[in-house]
Each structure stands twice: as C-alpha cells, then as structure tokens.
Design an enzyme around this catalytic site. Structure first.
Site, PDB file in Angstrom:
ATOM      1  N   TYR A  92      16.248  36.397   7.871  1.00  0.00           N
ATOM      2  CA  TYR A  92      15.391  36.874   8.980  1.00  0.00           C
ATOM      3  C   TYR A  92      16.368  37.107  10.406  1.00  0.00           C
ATOM      4  O   TYR A  92      15.916  38.176  11.021  1.00  0.00           O
ATOM      5  CB  TYR A  92      14.652  35.638   9.386  1.00  0.00           C
ATOM      6  N   SER A 151      13.641  39.140  18.059  1.00  0.00           N
ATOM      7  CA  SER A 151      13.807  37.659  17.913  1.00  0.00           C
ATOM      8  C   SER A 151      15.185  37.123  18.649  1.00  0.00           C
ATOM      9  O   SER A 151      16.201  37.940  18.498  1.00  0.00           O
ATOM     10  CB  SER A 151      13.469  36.881  16.838  1.00  0.00           C
TER      11      SER A 151
END
Length: 239
Positions: A148, A134
């Site tokens: 995250y 990501s």
C-alpha cells in the site's frame, strides 16, 4: 478552471472521502459521475446529491469497464479509489495475488484512468486530474502494508512527473496526500483506540475536499502534491 458545468468522474465514490468529494463538486456545479464497486453505497451517494449525479457500478481493475466509464469524457477526474492498508497479511507474508491486487487498485487503475481521460480533456480544451495519495507513501519509515505505502509513494511521484501535461495537453495533474481522514470509519477506528493512542484530531473532510477544489480551480498548480497532516495546515510538498 471553473467547476460549474463540468463533467467530473469520482472513483471510490460510494463512501468516505469519495462521497465527500463528489458532494462538494456537485455543490459547486459539476455533473458528477460516481464510480465504485459498492452498488448500495453508490445509490446512497447519488441520493445525497440528486439530479447532478450519475452512478456507474464497476470494478476499477476491469480495464474494459474503466474504458467505458471514461467514455463520458470528463473534464475533471478524481482518482480517489484505493485501499488495502488494513488488510492482513501484508507483504511479504501475503501471497502474490493479494499484494498484486493492492498495486493494481492503488496505482495501475489511476494510471489507466488518467491515460484514458487525456484525449477527451485535450479535445475539450483542458482538464484537471487529482490523485488521492496517502501519508503512508511519504518518507522512509516502516509501514504495516509495504504494498500500500509503495503504491501511494509511486502515485505521488507519478503526479510530479506528469506536470508536463499542462503544456502538452492543457491538463493539470496534482495529488492530495492526506493523513488519517475524519470519515465515519476513520472516526470510529480512532474512537476504538485507547485515549492515549488517538493522537491529533483527524483531517477534516472539508479540508480534503477544499484541497481537491483548489487543484481543480488554480491553473498555476500542476505536478504538485498537497500534504494534509493531522493538526497542521495544508502544505504543498512537491513541484
């Protein structure tokens, strides 16, 4: 490496990017094993693919279940499952169990899946592993979910360090690093924002699935990451 006739495991295949990747690999001739904790979503993905799909309902943080999944000895592994970026509270307000669960799903699970896949891939003459990172893991700016973003940054760096597996195992490990993707949920979330805050168009699903296919097929690429930024062409960013 040809996709046709290969066994491909796609984790997080019930919805979104995982479903799109599984559909693309099946369309290109792979026998796809769909893995997810969402049983209803898995059934929908399997129905959309047909006979080329087999579904496995499991929690990827269950080591025994993950080992059973990888017993199918795939030649293609797509570590797509992940999440938690939108959960609140986040580190440091979140309790230890919560942020640890994010690290386990986004980093430990793909690491273990990779480890479990290697012997079978080497015995089959080679394989391809694609991790889904990501843009949250790129750069040095703040992020609403430190756990995250840290896990995705680690996954990108892990991919680069595993470039050596091409020589030792004939297994190529690469990473697709997308920005916000045009899944059903992504499009709905973007539409819910004020128009001035929506920014560029989301990364098309076809762009993401094409990046996965390229990493499977192009035997010159190992230990690489491909950045899929909104409004820009795909870019190889690591070697």
């Amino acid at each position: 490496m040809r996709i046709d006739g290969k066994v491909a495991v796609v984790t997080g295949a019930a919805v979104g990017t995982g479903r799109a990747i599984a559909q693309r690999l099946a369309a290109d001739g792979a026998d796809v094993v769909l893995a997810d904790i969402d049983e209803a979503g898995l059934a929908q993905t399997a129905d959309s693919i047909g006979a080329a799909a087999r579904r496995v309902h499991l929690d990827l943080c269950d080591d025994d279940a993950l080992a059973e999944l990888m017993a199918c000895r795939p030649q293609i592994l797509v570590n797509n499952a992940g999440g938690g970026a939108v959960l609140r509270p986040c580190f440091p307000e979140a309790d230890v169990d919560r942020w640890t669960a994010s690290l386990e799903l986004n980093l430990r699970a793909p690491m273990l899946a990779t480890q479990l896949a290697l012997d079978g891939m080497r015995a089959a003459g080679g394989g391809a592993i694609i991790n889904l990172g990501s843009t949250a893991g790129v750069g040095f700016g703040p992020h609403v979910s430190p756990e995250y973003s840290a896990s995705k940054a680690a996954l990108i760096r892990l991919t680069a360090t595993l470039g050596c597996l091409q020589e030792s195992h004939n297994v190529r490990v690469n990473c697709v690093v997308p920005d916000w993707v045009a899944t059903e949920r992504g499009l709905a979330e973007q539409a819910a924002l004020p128009e001035a805050e929506r920014g560029p168009e989301l990364v098309p699903l076809e762009t993401l699935t094409s990046a996965v296919v390229r990493f499977v097929e192009d035997e010159t690429l190992a230990g690489r990451a491909m950045l899929l930024d909104r409004g820009k062409d795909p870019e190889l960013i690591a070697s």
